[in-house]
Design an enzyme around this catalytic site. Structure first.
Site, PDB file in Angstrom:
ATOM      1  N   LYS A  34     110.122  82.970  38.448  1.00  0.00           N
ATOM      2  CA  LYS A  34     110.168  84.326  37.905  1.00  0.00           C
ATOM      3  C   LYS A  34     110.996  84.417  36.626  1.00  0.00           C
ATOM      4  O   LYS A  34     110.542  84.946  35.609  1.00  0.00           O
ATOM      5  CB  LYS A  34     110.749  85.246  38.978  1.00  0.00           C
ATOM      6  CG  LYS A  34     110.981  86.640  38.536  1.00  0.00           C
ATOM      7  CD  LYS A  34     111.861  87.338  39.548  1.00  0.00           C
ATOM      8  CE  LYS A  34     113.242  86.718  39.558  1.00  0.00           C
ATOM      9  NZ  LYS A  34     114.318  87.660  39.836  1.00  0.00           N
ATOM     10  N   THR A  35     112.200  83.870  36.694  1.00  0.00           N
ATOM     11  CA  THR A  35     113.076  83.934  35.521  1.00  0.00           C
ATOM     12  C   THR A  35     112.470  83.154  34.360  1.00  0.00           C
ATOM     13  O   THR A  35     112.562  83.552  33.207  1.00  0.00           O
ATOM     14  CB  THR A  35     114.457  83.355  35.861  1.00  0.00           C
ATOM     15  OG1 THR A  35     114.884  83.917  37.088  1.00  0.00           O
ATOM     16  CG2 THR A  35     115.458  83.691  34.786  1.00  0.00           C
ATOM     17  N   ASP A 225     113.666  93.125  35.045  1.00  0.00           N
ATOM     18  CA  ASP A 225     113.774  92.133  36.111  1.00  0.00           C
ATOM     19  C   ASP A 225     114.095  92.836  37.434  1.00  0.00           C
ATOM     20  O   ASP A 225     114.642  93.933  37.435  1.00  0.00           O
ATOM     21  CB  ASP A 225     114.901  91.155  35.740  1.00  0.00           C
ATOM     22  CG  ASP A 225     114.903  89.935  36.633  1.00  0.00           C
ATOM     23  OD1 ASP A 225     113.889  89.708  37.312  1.00  0.00           O
ATOM     24  OD2 ASP A 225     115.911  89.215  36.643  1.00  0.00           O
ATOM     25  N   GLU A 226     113.788  92.200  38.551  1.00  0.00           N
ATOM     26  CA  GLU A 226     114.110  92.751  39.884  1.00  0.00           C
ATOM     27  C   GLU A 226     113.673  94.209  40.016  1.00  0.00           C
ATOM     28  O   GLU A 226     114.435  95.074  40.457  1.00  0.00           O
ATOM     29  CB  GLU A 226     115.623  92.659  40.158  1.00  0.00           C
ATOM     30  CG  GLU A 226     116.209  91.276  39.980  1.00  0.00           C
ATOM     31  CD  GLU A 226     116.024  90.381  41.193  1.00  0.00           C
ATOM     32  OE1 GLU A 226     115.207  90.735  42.080  1.00  0.00           O
ATOM     33  OE2 GLU A 226     116.676  89.327  41.246  1.00  0.00           O
ATOM     34  N   GLN A 256     111.583  90.757  48.595  1.00  0.00           N
ATOM     35  CA  GLN A 256     113.012  90.496  48.427  1.00  0.00           C
ATOM     36  C   GLN A 256     113.799  91.756  48.128  1.00  0.00           C
ATOM     37  O   GLN A 256     114.917  91.693  47.615  1.00  0.00           O
ATOM     38  CB  GLN A 256     113.223  89.474  47.309  1.00  0.00           C
ATOM     39  CG  GLN A 256     112.694  88.099  47.667  1.00  0.00           C
ATOM     40  CD  GLN A 256     113.022  87.075  46.597  1.00  0.00           C
ATOM     41  OE1 GLN A 256     114.177  86.763  46.342  1.00  0.00           O
ATOM     42  NE2 GLN A 256     111.979  86.551  45.968  1.00  0.00           N
ATOM     43  N   ARG A 625     116.275  80.500  50.176  1.00  0.00           N
ATOM     44  CA  ARG A 625     117.257  79.886  49.267  1.00  0.00           C
ATOM     45  C   ARG A 625     117.233  78.365  49.396  1.00  0.00           C
ATOM     46  O   ARG A 625     117.743  77.652  48.550  1.00  0.00           O
ATOM     47  CB  ARG A 625     118.696  80.358  49.565  1.00  0.00           C
ATOM     48  CG  ARG A 625     118.988  81.846  49.436  1.00  0.00           C
ATOM     49  CD  ARG A 625     118.542  82.420  48.145  1.00  0.00           C
ATOM     50  NE  ARG A 625     117.221  83.019  48.284  1.00  0.00           N
ATOM     51  CZ  ARG A 625     116.431  83.291  47.252  1.00  0.00           C
ATOM     52  NH1 ARG A 625     116.822  83.024  46.035  1.00  0.00           N
ATOM     53  NH2 ARG A 625     115.230  83.828  47.445  1.00  0.00           N
TER      54      ARG A 625
END
Length: 777
Positions: A34-35, A225-226, A256, A625
């Site tokens: 994503k980043t 973002d997010e 998430q 994670r």
DNA sequence: GGAGGCCTCGGAAGG
DNA sequence: CGAGGCCTCC
């Protein structure tokens, strides 16, 4: 610049990057890059000759913004410096300073953190003579915060029959009034709280078409973002800003979303689809992070949620090991099993400590983990906890800085007017508050008014005016002195540094070091010209070569909550943190501990489907994670608030498809364990966790003290007093806190005997001999 | 001012 | 259990 970087992307990522025009939504599964897509997209815009000044990139945390800026700089070079990038709050704060005049705020307005807000609300509740058991400041502030985040002003609130009825029903009809008073007091103090930064930003572009037009045309490309964590006011601002060009790209993962409990709204994702019918949606579904086992296990879990978007996360990675499930008999044994497993895995796989993370639902669970790790001599670091900037000594100093910049900041004034003690006590403070409320004047205007509006006695009047003069002296230097010179000057001439210097207790030493650390940070800020916060600063106050002032420093740190570590990254330690804090991170081996009913899922989530689903997403975040090894553990009993309770395994353990799980037979951790002794060398390591900001956030202080006690550290604290029965004027004595001094006078009998002693650096003190532990020299 | 006693309360946490 | 807030007392 060439576009060769596009070859580093898979098809879905590539498509999401090159589709630069119009509204775009990228649904990005955990570990799907994503980043990477977000940063490459910005780099690509720059490549297409979009001016960096026209790009706005918003994140939720400073950490995320910083990381993104670094990554873009690596691809796109210096041009990345001109991007408007940062957290919602930081970017809007910057704009609000530029536009302050329109909203009738001074440019130097203060930003209140949650402690300031609480303290202000507390005084208001008191002034209104309300019962603070009923009107708890936090509860009231939560209600106000929720209102602001849904764009209700205090006037809207008072006119809303539903709100009024709810408050009446809950027995707190005064909330609407408190809302009004709170807003007005913030304004009187020239302060905005965190919610105001959003609310006022909306207000600005809503009421002033010129301002709206200006920023619409400034930000031709907007990236978020997010996105799943945005709330209503944030969404509303985005929509307005993007209205001219509709080049808005949001990235998020509904699976998430773990911050609904503080107002984030997953439904913004659905609203977004409705608001932009020609929206282009991209899904990133290939996971690059984890093994097949972990990805599929996570999928089997999140399927149990009803509210979710269609998305199939998959991976080409190896199958990997099954997920271990450990059952312990107690929380302490759970810690032992985890520590043992880390020890063995480290040896077997030749891994490092920093390859491991232990994740838990609540901070209180860290204790048993810490103890076990210490016993095994495994270095660790706790993330979260008391932030550097939340420490008392740091807040005191910052309050002086704030007051110099904005003397109307009453929370800052109340904090330091008698620190160090200068004889301005509660009585005087109460008078200031009462008079301030009667005449609607700030405390500052009262203490600078020589006509004595509060009617205090002449010596108090003198003290108040001395204090005001001192602050005015600081203010005068704001524009001329560098941040470091002025900060040092303030620390010295306020007497703060001197008081701390004389405190030789371990806590005092640590506080003194923290202050030095703060000053070092300010020096670095001045000398390197580097911002601590990540957003670039194309708008104001970045004139090259100009001296960097304290005002610039304070703007830079106002929105910092934890000291960004960075240079500590090379330390080889196991990471301990809550699942919330782990969002966005990844580790080769992850332990998720405390998988028990009423703990994870939390007891408070069990009555509500939505809450339980958020809890499940939280667990989803936890397990995703892990890259290679995942271990889940639970204990059949644990201490909770001093009581031993029996525990049932978490329902989440059953919700993962059992084909991915492997029960590890309980094995007593004491057998064959090579290292179980306390290691003396380690206590210094443990101690260091409590020091300075180098560690970013550090361990709760209470825990450290118990560590010190446990390993029998030589007692610095053990200050034994002498028999003072023969004390006489003229004698030299030493006091634990005030240091050496000379006895001037002894009076009273038996238990009432007290001495007046002149201490170096502290002046005359009256000491009750019964209590003070004095050393006779 | 500060030390000690008593009471309360306990979720995760960005800016 | 343990931290934090408040009150009291010297």
């Amino acid at each position: 610049m060439n576009t060769k970087y596009l070859e580093e992307l898979n098809d879905a990522q590539n498509a999401a990057v090159i589709h630069t025009e119009g509204p775009v939504m990228i649904i990005a599964g955990a570990g799907s890059g994503k980043t990477r897509v977000l940063t490459y997209r910005i780099a690509h815009l720059l490549c297409m000759n979009v001016d960096a000044f026209h790009i706005l990139a918003l994140t939720f945390t400073n950490k995320a913004a910083k990381e993104m800026r670094n990554r873009i700089e690596r691809i796109a070079g210096n041009e990345a410096r001109n991007l408007w990038m940062g957290t919602f709050h930081a970017v809007f704060a910057k704009i609000l300073r530029i536009e302050a005049e329109r909203l009738l705020f001074p440019v130097n307005f203060t930003i209140y953190d949650t402690d300031d807000s609480r303290s202000l609300m507390k005084s208001i509740i008191r002034e209104q003579a309300l019962d603070d058991k009923l009107y708890k400041p936090e509860v009231i502030l939560n209600r106000i915060s929720a209102a602001k985040n849904n764009l209700y002003s205090w006037q809207d609130y008072q006119n809303n029959a539903q709100f009024i009825a709810d408050d009446y029903a809950s027995g707190k009809p005064k909330i609407a009034e408190l809302f009004e008073l709170y807003v007005k007091r913030c304004r009187r103090n020239s302060a905005m709280d965190f919610d105001d930064l959003l609310f006022n930003m909306y207000d600005l572009i809503n009421r002033f078409p010129e301002a709206l037009h200006k920023y619409q045309h400034k930000f031709k490309y907007i990236l978020v973002d997010e996105f799943q964590d945005t709330n209503f006011v944030q969404y509303s601002i985005l929509k307005k800003l993007a209205a001219a060009f509709e080049n808005i790209c949001v990235v998020g993962d509904d699976a998430q979303s773990i911050y609904a409990f503080r107002g984030a709204n997953i439904r913004n994702i659905l609203t977004f689809e409705k608001d932009y019918p020609d929206l282009k949606v991209f899904k990133l579904e290939q996971n690059y992070r984890s093994t097949k086992t972990i990805v599929n296990a996570a999928n089997s879990l999140i399927e149990k949620n009803k509210t979710r978007l269609k998305k199939e996360v998959w991976t080409h990675n190896e199958t990997g090991r099954k997920i271990s499930v450990l059952r312990a008999l107690s929380d302490n044994e759970e810690g032992m099993m985890v520590a043992n497993s880390i020890f063995e895995t480290r040896v077997n796989h030749q891994w490092h400590n920093h390859d491991f993370a232990i994740l838990y639902r609540t901070n209180a669970q860290s204790r048993s983990m810490e103890e076990a790790l210490r016993k095994m001599n495994i270095p660790y670091r706790i993330y979260g906890g008391l932030s550097f900037y939340k420490r008392k000594e740091i807040k005191d100093i910052l309050a002086y800085f704030r007051l110099a910049i904005n003397p109307d900041d009453e929370e800052a004034l109340k904090r330091v007017i008698n620190v160090p003690a200068r004889g301005i006590g509660k009585t005087t403070l109460d008078r200031l508050v009462v008079t301030g409320a009667e005449q609607d004047r700030s405390a500052w205007s009262l203490i600078t008014d020589s006509s004595n509006p509060c009617g205090v006695n002449s010596s108090t009047l003198q003290r108040l005016s001395d204090f005001a003069l001192m602050i005015q002296g600081f203010s005068l230097k704001l524009k001329t002195e560098s941040a470091y010179d002025l900060a040092t000057y303030i620390c010295t001439s306020s007497g703060l540094l001197r008081e701390l210097y004389h405190d030789k207790t371990p806590e005092g030493l640590s506080r003194y070091e923290n202050v030095q650390e703060l000053l070092n940070g300010i020096r670095e800020f001045v000398e390197t010209g580097r911002s601590i916060t990540p957003q670039g600063d194309p708008g104001i106050n970045q004139d090259e070569g100009q001296v960097r002032t304290l005002e610039m420093y304070m703007q830079d740190i106002a929105l910092l909550t934890d000291a960004d570590e960075g240079d500590e990254k090379n330390k080889d330690t196991v990471s301990l943190m809550t699942v919330h804090a782990a969002k966005g991170l990844e580790f080769p081996a992850v332990f998720v501990v405390g998988l028990e009913e009423n703990l994870f899922p939390s007891q408070l989530s069990l009555n509500d489907r939505e809450d339980l689903e958020e809890e499940r997403r939280l667990f989803y975040v936890a397990i995703t994670r892990a890259e290679k090894l995942l271990t889940l553990s639970w204990a059949t009993s644990r201490y909770r608030w001093g009581n031993l309770i029996n525990c049932e395994p978490s329902r989440f353990l059953e919700e993962i498809d059992p084909e991915f799980l492997e029960e590890v037979s309980p094995r007593h951790p004491h057998s064959g364990n090579p290292v179980l002794e306390d290691h003396p060398a380690e206590r210094w390591e443990s101690r260091k966790y409590d020091r300075g900001r180098g560690n970013g956030s550090s361990r709760p202080i209470g825990t450290t003290q118990s560590v010190l006690k446990k390993v029998n550290t030589p007692e610095v604290r053990n200050f034994t007093g002498d028999d003072t029965s023969h004390i006489q004027p003229g004698m030299q004595v030493e006091h634990e806190k005030f240091g050496k001094g000379k006895v001037l006078l002894v009076e009273g009998n038996a238990s009432d005997r007290k001495a007046t002693i002149c201490f170096n650096g502290f002046g005359n003190k009256q000491i009750l001999l019964k209590y003070a532990r004095l050393k006779m020299l």
